[in-house]
Design a protein around this motif. Structure first.
Motif, short mmCIF file in Angstrom:
data_model
loop_
_atom_site.label_atom_id
_atom_site.label_comp_id
_atom_site.label_asym_id
_atom_site.label_seq_id
_atom_site.Cartn_x
_atom_site.Cartn_y
_atom_site.Cartn_z
N ASP A 162 32.79 42.42 59.56
CA ASP A 162 33.43 43.73 59.40
C ASP A 162 34.94 43.65 59.62
OD1 ASP A 162 31.07 44.96 58.80
OD2 ASP A 162 30.67 45.64 60.85
N ASP A 163 35.40 42.72 60.47
CA ASP A 163 36.82 42.61 60.77
C ASP A 163 37.57 41.70 59.80
OD1 ASP A 163 36.45 44.30 62.89
OD2 ASP A 163 36.23 42.70 64.38
N ALA A 164 36.91 41.20 58.78
CA ALA A 164 37.56 40.29 57.84
C ALA A 164 38.71 40.99 57.13
CB ALA A 164 36.54 39.78 56.82
N GLU A 165 39.81 40.26 56.94
CA GLU A 165 40.97 40.84 56.26
C GLU A 165 40.71 41.05 54.78
OE1 GLU A 165 44.67 38.88 56.91
OE2 GLU A 165 44.23 38.52 59.02
N HIS A 166 40.05 40.10 54.17
CA HIS A 166 39.78 40.19 52.73
C HIS A 166 38.29 40.37 52.53
CE1 HIS A 166 40.07 39.49 48.45
NE2 HIS A 166 39.07 38.63 48.56
N LYS A 167 37.94 41.45 51.82
CA LYS A 167 36.53 41.69 51.50
C LYS A 167 36.36 41.56 50.00
CE LYS A 167 35.73 44.52 55.49
NZ LYS A 167 35.04 45.61 56.08
N GLU A 168 35.38 40.80 49.60
CA GLU A 168 35.13 40.55 48.18
C GLU A 168 34.54 41.80 47.53
OE1 GLU A 168 32.42 37.61 45.46
OE2 GLU A 168 33.02 36.96 47.45
N PRO A 169 35.03 42.20 46.36
CA PRO A 169 34.48 43.38 45.69
C PRO A 169 33.05 43.12 45.20
CG PRO A 169 36.12 42.33 44.30
CD PRO A 169 36.14 41.61 45.61
N SER A 170 32.35 44.18 44.96
CA SER A 170 30.97 44.06 44.48
C SER A 170 30.95 43.49 43.07
CB SER A 170 30.29 45.42 44.49
OG SER A 170 30.89 46.27 43.53
N ALA A 171 29.77 43.09 42.63
CA ALA A 171 29.63 42.52 41.28
C ALA A 171 30.00 43.56 40.23
CB ALA A 171 28.21 42.02 41.07
N ARG A 172 29.60 44.80 40.44
CA ARG A 172 29.94 45.86 39.47
C ARG A 172 31.45 46.08 39.41
NH1 ARG A 172 28.49 49.47 36.02
NH2 ARG A 172 29.30 51.58 36.04
#
Length: 90
Positions: free
Chosen positions: A20-30
């Protein structure tokens, strides 16, 4: 709560907080698919609301059409029941 994948609860809680604290979150496949599609062919502007005249005219007409269909069906059922009743009397 049952243990998952050999992790006990404190380690699992740490993993969730870390994710949850990650700086970069990968977007969903959609989201990735739409971004790729829109990069080549961006969507056109879409109005938030339709024009009031168009909506009012369509609703007024469809209301009368719906009423005519319902009344026609009711009249058809009455005629059909009267015919069946008339044929059964003789």
């Amino acid at each position: 709560m049952p243990q998952r994948h050999g992790q006990d609860e404190p380690e699992r809680e740490f993993d969730l907080r870390w994710a949850d604290d990650a700086e970069h979150k990968e977007p969903s496949a959609r989201a990735r698919m739409l971004a790729a599609r829109w990069k080549e062919n961006p969507p056109g502007p879409v109005p938030f609301r339709a024009e009031p005249d168009h909506v009012a005219r369509r609703q007024r007409r469809s209301g009368w059409v719906s009423t005519a269909i319902v009344l026609g069906c009711v009249a058809g059922v009455i005629v059909l029941l009267g015919y069946v009743n008339f044929r059964g009397a003789y």
